[in-house]
Design an enzyme around this catalytic site. Structure first.
Site, PDB file in Angstrom:
ATOM      1  N   LYS A 144      -3.910  10.537   6.176  1.00  0.00           N
ATOM      2  CA  LYS A 144      -5.057  10.934   5.343  1.00  0.00           C
ATOM      3  C   LYS A 144      -5.885  12.030   6.004  1.00  0.00           C
ATOM      4  O   LYS A 144      -6.269  12.998   5.353  1.00  0.00           O
ATOM      5  CB  LYS A 144      -5.956   9.718   5.054  1.00  0.00           C
ATOM      6  CG  LYS A 144      -5.290   8.603   4.294  1.00  0.00           C
ATOM      7  CD  LYS A 144      -6.288   7.504   3.923  1.00  0.00           C
ATOM      8  CE  LYS A 144      -6.893   6.824   5.126  1.00  0.00           C
ATOM      9  NZ  LYS A 144      -5.913   6.063   5.941  1.00  0.00           N
ATOM     10  N   ARG A 173     -13.362   1.217  -0.145  1.00  0.00           N
ATOM     11  CA  ARG A 173     -12.301   0.418   0.467  1.00  0.00           C
ATOM     12  C   ARG A 173     -11.973  -0.820  -0.366  1.00  0.00           C
ATOM     13  O   ARG A 173     -11.074  -1.577  -0.008  1.00  0.00           O
ATOM     14  CB  ARG A 173     -12.730  -0.038   1.874  1.00  0.00           C
ATOM     15  CG  ARG A 173     -12.773   1.065   2.904  1.00  0.00           C
ATOM     16  CD  ARG A 173     -13.152   0.517   4.262  1.00  0.00           C
ATOM     17  NE  ARG A 173     -13.333   1.567   5.247  1.00  0.00           N
ATOM     18  CZ  ARG A 173     -12.374   2.043   6.033  1.00  0.00           C
ATOM     19  NH1 ARG A 173     -11.149   1.568   5.912  1.00  0.00           N
ATOM     20  NH2 ARG A 173     -12.630   2.981   6.911  1.00  0.00           N
ATOM     21  N   ARG A 209       2.776   5.909  19.357  1.00  0.00           N
ATOM     22  CA  ARG A 209       1.829   6.886  19.902  1.00  0.00           C
ATOM     23  C   ARG A 209       1.457   6.532  21.350  1.00  0.00           C
ATOM     24  O   ARG A 209       1.284   5.366  21.685  1.00  0.00           O
ATOM     25  CB  ARG A 209       0.550   6.928  19.049  1.00  0.00           C
ATOM     26  CG  ARG A 209       0.778   7.572  17.705  1.00  0.00           C
ATOM     27  CD  ARG A 209      -0.490   8.020  17.029  1.00  0.00           C
ATOM     28  NE  ARG A 209      -1.379   6.952  16.632  1.00  0.00           N
ATOM     29  CZ  ARG A 209      -2.183   7.015  15.567  1.00  0.00           C
ATOM     30  NH1 ARG A 209      -2.185   8.108  14.808  1.00  0.00           N
ATOM     31  NH2 ARG A 209      -2.982   6.019  15.270  1.00  0.00           N
ATOM     32  N   ARG A 246      -3.102   2.850  22.760  1.00  0.00           N
ATOM     33  CA  ARG A 246      -4.425   2.359  22.348  1.00  0.00           C
ATOM     34  C   ARG A 246      -4.275   0.973  21.726  1.00  0.00           C
ATOM     35  O   ARG A 246      -3.267   0.674  21.080  1.00  0.00           O
ATOM     36  CB  ARG A 246      -5.057   3.305  21.322  1.00  0.00           C
ATOM     37  CG  ARG A 246      -5.396   4.670  21.858  1.00  0.00           C
ATOM     38  CD  ARG A 246      -6.160   5.486  20.831  1.00  0.00           C
ATOM     39  NE  ARG A 246      -5.583   5.384  19.497  1.00  0.00           N
ATOM     40  CZ  ARG A 246      -6.037   6.041  18.438  1.00  0.00           C
ATOM     41  NH1 ARG A 246      -7.076   6.841  18.566  1.00  0.00           N
ATOM     42  NH2 ARG A 246      -5.468   5.909  17.259  1.00  0.00           N
ATOM     43  N   ARG A 260      -3.878  -4.605  10.309  1.00  0.00           N
ATOM     44  CA  ARG A 260      -4.599  -3.585   9.552  1.00  0.00           C
ATOM     45  C   ARG A 260      -3.903  -3.292   8.223  1.00  0.00           C
ATOM     46  O   ARG A 260      -4.560  -3.075   7.207  1.00  0.00           O
ATOM     47  CB  ARG A 260      -4.727  -2.310  10.382  1.00  0.00           C
ATOM     48  CG  ARG A 260      -5.637  -2.466  11.601  1.00  0.00           C
ATOM     49  CD  ARG A 260      -5.604  -1.243  12.498  1.00  0.00           C
ATOM     50  NE  ARG A 260      -6.212  -0.086  11.867  1.00  0.00           N
ATOM     51  CZ  ARG A 260      -6.072   1.157  12.313  1.00  0.00           C
ATOM     52  NH1 ARG A 260      -5.315   1.402  13.372  1.00  0.00           N
ATOM     53  NH2 ARG A 260      -6.668   2.162  11.689  1.00  0.00           N
TER      54      ARG A 260
END
Length: 212
Positions: A13, A88, A123, A155, A166
């Site tokens: 996004k 949301r 990542r 992370r 999530r």
């Protein structure tokens, strides 16, 4: 153009918001940006938000929505805007409608869950700010930053189990917005492809029909 951009965490996004913002010269604004601006400017709603944030509490919807209304009616957004991260949920979308905010299109970037997990859990970042990916942008030496030689790390937000949680929240709370906006004839779905430029081309093509 007044645009909402939605998609699962890691769908791209932010990247597409930047491309759209540059093409149509409209600001891409996130809820976090608006909250921080209101707090910095010391507006009445900003002060209320700061009280909640300082106490470690979530800022209530009514304060967030009020701040968004103020921001969207400012000169910064007079030629349009891209809302990233809001609404949301259906109640937030209904509140946006109740404000009288006109939305021209709602762009949903579609990426399968397994691809999201692969993207995000792969990542690796460095304390110097450099970012890598084990599959798409690997460092020259595994686990070591090309720029400064420090050890890379994952992370907490990118850990596979966190990403799955999530995604579950997104599917349960935010994804129903697709039906909400489809019923209004505003929804545009674009597949998030391997190459960013390919996704961008599809996004621009899909949004061109909404140009004023």
């Amino acid at each position: 153009m007044n645009l909402i951009i939605m998609g699962a965490p890691g769908a791209g996004k932010g990247t597409q918001s930047e491309k759209i913002s540059a093409k149509w010269n409209i600001p891409s604004v996130s809820t976090g940006d608006m909250l921080r601006a209101a707090v910095k400017e010391g507006t009445e709603l900003g002060k209320k938000a700061k009280t909640c944030m300082d106490a470690g509490q979530l800022v209530p919807d009514e304060i967030v929505i009020g701040i968004i209304k103020d921001y969207l009616s400012s000169d910064k957004c007079k030629d349009g805007f891209i809302l990233d991260g809001f609404p949301r949920s259906i109640p937030q979308a209904e509140a946006l409608d109740a404000m009288g905010v006109k939305i021209d299109a709602v762009l949903s970037i579609e990426v399968p869950d397994e691809k999201i997990v692969e993207r995000m859990s792969g990542r690796r970042v460095c304390t110097c700010g450099a970012s890598y990916h084990v599959a798409y942008k690997a460092p020259k030496v595994a686990g070591i930053c090309d720029s400064c030689g420090s050890a890379l790390y994952t992370r907490d937000d990118d850990a596979a189990e966190t990403v799955l949680k999530r995604l579950e929240t997104y599917h349960n709370t935010t994804e129903p917005l697709k039906d909400f906006y489809a019923a209004k004839g505003l929804l545009v779905c674009v597949a998030g492809r391997e190459e960013v430029k390919d996704t961008t081309a599809d996004v621009m093509n899909a949004l061109s029909k909404f140009e004023a």
